[in-house]
Structure formats: C-alpha cells, structure tokens
Design a protein around this motif. Structure first.
Motif, PDB file in Angstrom:
ATOM      1  N   ALA A 119       0.823  -1.216   0.000  1.00 43.16           N
ATOM      2  CA  ALA A 119       0.000   0.000   0.000  1.00 43.16           C
ATOM      3  C   ALA A 119       0.855   1.263   0.000  1.00 43.16           C
ATOM      4  O   ALA A 119       0.509   2.261  -0.653  1.00 43.16           O
ATOM      5  CB  ALA A 119      -0.933  -0.012   1.203  1.00 43.16           C
ATOM      6  N   GLU A 120       1.981   1.239   0.693  1.00 40.51           N
ATOM      7  CA  GLU A 120       2.867   2.406   0.755  1.00 40.51           C
ATOM      8  C   GLU A 120       3.478   2.705  -0.621  1.00 40.51           C
ATOM      9  O   GLU A 120       3.534   3.860  -1.045  1.00 40.51           O
ATOM     10  CB  GLU A 120       3.973   2.151   1.777  1.00 40.51           C
ATOM     11  CG  GLU A 120       4.892   3.328   2.006  1.00 40.51           C
ATOM     12  CD  GLU A 120       5.940   3.013   3.055  1.00 40.51           C
ATOM     13  OE1 GLU A 120       7.136   3.156   2.732  1.00 40.51           O
ATOM     14  OE2 GLU A 120       5.552   2.634   4.184  1.00 40.51           O
ATOM     15  N   GLU A 121       3.917   1.660  -1.318  1.00 45.99           N
ATOM     16  CA  GLU A 121       4.479   1.847  -2.654  1.00 45.99           C
ATOM     17  C   GLU A 121       3.431   2.367  -3.633  1.00 45.99           C
ATOM     18  O   GLU A 121       3.726   3.212  -4.476  1.00 45.99           O
ATOM     19  CB  GLU A 121       5.061   0.527  -3.169  1.00 45.99           C
ATOM     20  CG  GLU A 121       6.310   0.083  -2.450  1.00 45.99           C
ATOM     21  CD  GLU A 121       6.734  -1.318  -2.835  1.00 45.99           C
ATOM     22  OE1 GLU A 121       5.857  -2.124  -3.221  1.00 45.99           O
ATOM     23  OE2 GLU A 121       7.935  -1.606  -2.753  1.00 45.99           O
ATOM     24  N   ILE A 122       2.210   1.866  -3.520  1.00 42.74           N
ATOM     25  CA  ILE A 122       1.128   2.319  -4.397  1.00 42.74           C
ATOM     26  C   ILE A 122       0.833   3.792  -4.145  1.00 42.74           C
ATOM     27  O   ILE A 122       0.696   4.582  -5.090  1.00 42.74           O
ATOM     28  CB  ILE A 122      -0.132   1.446  -4.202  1.00 42.74           C
ATOM     29  CG1 ILE A 122       0.132   0.032  -4.728  1.00 42.74           C
ATOM     30  CG2 ILE A 122      -1.331   2.063  -4.900  1.00 42.74           C
ATOM     31  CD1 ILE A 122      -0.945  -0.971  -4.364  1.00 42.74           C
ATOM     32  N   ALA A 123       0.742   4.198  -2.879  1.00 39.57           N
ATOM     33  CA  ALA A 123       0.471   5.601  -2.534  1.00 39.57           C
ATOM     34  C   ALA A 123       1.599   6.502  -3.028  1.00 39.57           C
ATOM     35  O   ALA A 123       1.344   7.601  -3.554  1.00 39.57           O
ATOM     36  CB  ALA A 123       0.295   5.744  -1.027  1.00 39.57           C
ATOM     37  N   GLU A 124       2.837   6.047  -2.890  1.00 40.90           N
ATOM     38  CA  GLU A 124       3.993   6.819  -3.355  1.00 40.90           C
ATOM     39  C   GLU A 124       3.941   7.002  -4.873  1.00 40.90           C
ATOM     40  O   GLU A 124       4.185   8.094  -5.383  1.00 40.90           O
ATOM     41  CB  GLU A 124       5.269   6.082  -2.949  1.00 40.90           C
ATOM     42  CG  GLU A 124       6.546   6.816  -3.254  1.00 40.90           C
ATOM     43  CD  GLU A 124       7.758   6.019  -2.786  1.00 40.90           C
ATOM     44  OE1 GLU A 124       8.621   5.731  -3.635  1.00 40.90           O
ATOM     45  OE2 GLU A 124       7.814   5.701  -1.589  1.00 40.90           O
ATOM     46  N   ASN A 125       3.585   5.938  -5.576  1.00 41.22           N
ATOM     47  CA  ASN A 125       3.477   6.001  -7.035  1.00 41.22           C
ATOM     48  C   ASN A 125       2.343   6.940  -7.459  1.00 41.22           C
ATOM     49  O   ASN A 125       2.493   7.719  -8.399  1.00 41.22           O
ATOM     50  CB  ASN A 125       3.272   4.607  -7.611  1.00 41.22           C
ATOM     51  CG  ASN A 125       3.468   4.563  -9.099  1.00 41.22           C
ATOM     52  OD1 ASN A 125       4.284   5.305  -9.639  1.00 41.22           O
ATOM     53  ND2 ASN A 125       2.737   3.709  -9.763  1.00 41.22           N
ATOM     54  N   GLU A 126       1.211   6.879  -6.772  1.00 38.58           N
ATOM     55  CA  GLU A 126       0.085   7.759  -7.092  1.00 38.58           C
ATOM     56  C   GLU A 126       0.437   9.222  -6.860  1.00 38.58           C
ATOM     57  O   GLU A 126       0.051  10.094  -7.636  1.00 38.58           O
ATOM     58  CB  GLU A 126      -1.149   7.364  -6.277  1.00 38.58           C
ATOM     59  CG  GLU A 126      -1.778   6.075  -6.763  1.00 38.58           C
ATOM     60  CD  GLU A 126      -2.916   5.584  -5.886  1.00 38.58           C
ATOM     61  OE1 GLU A 126      -3.164   6.182  -4.814  1.00 38.58           O
ATOM     62  OE2 GLU A 126      -3.554   4.595  -6.286  1.00 38.58           O
ATOM     63  N   ASN A 127       1.208   9.514  -5.789  1.00 39.74           N
ATOM     64  CA  ASN A 127       1.660  10.885  -5.547  1.00 39.74           C
ATOM     65  C   ASN A 127       2.590  11.371  -6.651  1.00 39.74           C
ATOM     66  O   ASN A 127       2.503  12.519  -7.087  1.00 39.74           O
ATOM     67  CB  ASN A 127       2.359  10.996  -4.187  1.00 39.74           C
ATOM     68  CG  ASN A 127       1.392  10.942  -3.037  1.00 39.74           C
ATOM     69  OD1 ASN A 127       0.218  11.276  -3.178  1.00 39.74           O
ATOM     70  ND2 ASN A 127       1.868  10.497  -1.880  1.00 39.74           N
ATOM     71  N   ALA A 128       3.484  10.498  -7.092  1.00 39.41           N
ATOM     72  CA  ALA A 128       4.400  10.865  -8.174  1.00 39.41           C
ATOM     73  C   ALA A 128       3.623  11.147  -9.465  1.00 39.41           C
ATOM     74  O   ALA A 128       3.946  12.079 -10.204  1.00 39.41           O
ATOM     75  CB  ALA A 128       5.415   9.755  -8.402  1.00 39.41           C
ATOM     76  N   ILE A 129       2.568  10.371  -9.729  1.00 35.73           N
ATOM     77  CA  ILE A 129       1.735  10.600 -10.916  1.00 35.73           C
ATOM     78  C   ILE A 129       1.021  11.931 -10.802  1.00 35.73           C
ATOM     79  O   ILE A 129       0.960  12.711 -11.760  1.00 35.73           O
ATOM     80  CB  ILE A 129       0.737   9.438 -11.116  1.00 35.73           C
ATOM     81  CG1 ILE A 129       1.486   8.181 -11.557  1.00 35.73           C
ATOM     82  CG2 ILE A 129      -0.337   9.797 -12.138  1.00 35.73           C
ATOM     83  CD1 ILE A 129       0.651   6.922 -11.570  1.00 35.73           C
ATOM     84  N   ARG A 130       0.477  12.242  -9.600  1.00 35.26           N
ATOM     85  CA  ARG A 130      -0.198  13.531  -9.400  1.00 35.26           C
ATOM     86  C   ARG A 130       0.766  14.693  -9.624  1.00 35.26           C
ATOM     87  O   ARG A 130       0.412  15.697 -10.242  1.00 35.26           O
ATOM     88  CB  ARG A 130      -0.804  13.606  -8.001  1.00 35.26           C
ATOM     89  CG  ARG A 130      -2.207  13.049  -7.924  1.00 35.26           C
ATOM     90  CD  ARG A 130      -2.921  13.460  -6.659  1.00 35.26           C
ATOM     91  NE  ARG A 130      -2.528  12.775  -5.449  1.00 35.26           N
ATOM     92  CZ  ARG A 130      -2.749  11.487  -5.186  1.00 35.26           C
ATOM     93  NH1 ARG A 130      -3.364  10.731  -6.054  1.00 35.26           N
ATOM     94  NH2 ARG A 130      -2.368  10.959  -4.045  1.00 35.26           N
ATOM     95  N   GLU A 131       1.987  14.582  -9.106  1.00 38.87           N
ATOM     96  CA  GLU A 131       2.994  15.635  -9.297  1.00 38.87           C
ATOM     97  C   GLU A 131       3.327  15.800 -10.778  1.00 38.87           C
ATOM     98  O   GLU A 131       3.465  16.919 -11.269  1.00 38.87           O
ATOM     99  CB  GLU A 131       4.270  15.299  -8.528  1.00 38.87           C
ATOM    100  CG  GLU A 131       4.168  15.486  -7.041  1.00 38.87           C
ATOM    101  CD  GLU A 131       5.433  15.055  -6.330  1.00 38.87           C
ATOM    102  OE1 GLU A 131       6.522  15.046  -6.949  1.00 38.87           O
ATOM    103  OE2 GLU A 131       5.337  14.725  -5.131  1.00 38.87           O
TER     104      GLU A 131
END
Length: 148
Positions: free
Chosen positions: A33-45
């Motif tokens: 879940a942490e890796e998924i959230a990190e990836n989603e934040n990078a996509i938003r940025e």
C-alpha cells in the motif's frame, strides 16, 4: 494444450511450480500500500506540472498525446506539429500530411479521394529521432507502467 502451457513445458517448468498459493499471490501483487500511494503521488505531481507548447504557447492538458518538439525535445501539441508540417510541406490536392507512427509523418497521396485504403507515401518526415531519449516521455512511462 494452450500456448502458455506449451511455453512453460518447453522451458521445463511452470512459473509457479514449487510455490505455495500465498507466494504466488505475493509474486503477482509485489507492491504494498505504501508503494502504491507513493506512485500515485508521483503521478499527481507529474500531471500537475504545467507544460507549455513551444508552438502555440498554450498549456498541454494531456501529456500522453504530446509529441517532442524537433529542436528542443519539449512536449508539443500533436495538432501544432501537424499544422507546422502542413504549412512547410504544402500538400497538393489529393495529398495530406499524416502521422505514420514512431515519431514519423508522411505526405500521402490518394488516387481516389473516396478510397482511403489505397494510398501512396510520397515522402516520409522523421520528426522525432528514434535514438534520442525523451526524458519526459520516459518519466511518464516509468510512472504508468504496471510491470516493474
């Protein structure tokens, strides 16, 4: 026997041979879940960055539809590239400029304008260098890739 079964038999073993059901699931769902959230934040940025087309000066809304500017490598509206090429190539009646893939465009002529299946490529225009690495496209591919 299916294609995958034949392929696995040719390799000598099944990919999940010797693994428990839990191990198979972890293999298929390696991200936590942490890796998924990190990836989603990078996509938003990445999406939040404002990219301005060097041809028209307007913001590029969907970066996935952009093509690299020939001189700078910056993202550019696909339609702006097409208009630029139409102006420089000046196609005659029965001709048009079209995208043919892999960063290339072509001047295409039709013997019969009603028959779009039969055409002749008069000239190929290399817009993006195939060997050049386009940083913004590579970053986008890394962020959106489901295979890591």
């Amino acid at each position: 026997m299916g294609r995958n079964e034949r392929r696995n038999r040719m390799r000598g073993k099944n990919w999940n041979e010797g693994r428990s059901r839990g191990e198979q699931r972890r293999f298929l769902h390696a991200e936590n879940a942490e890796e998924i959230a990190e990836n989603e934040n990078a996509i938003r940025e990445f999406k939040a960055r404002e990219n301005v087309c060097p041809a028209c000066g307007k913001s590029i809304v969907d970066i996935s539809e952009a093509i690299a500017d020939k001189s700078t490598g910056l993202p550019m509206h696909f339609d702006c590239v097409l208009e630029k090429l139409r102006a420089s190539e000046n196609p005659r009646a029965g001709q048009q400029v079209a995208y043919i893939g892999q960063g290339r465009f072509a001047v295409i002529s039709y013997a019969n304008s009603r028959d779009a299946k039969n055409f002749k490529i008069e000239k190929v225009i290399e817009w993006e260098d195939r060997n050049a690495s386009i940083s913004w496209r590579g970053e986008m591919a890394d962020l959106y890739s489901k295979v890591k």
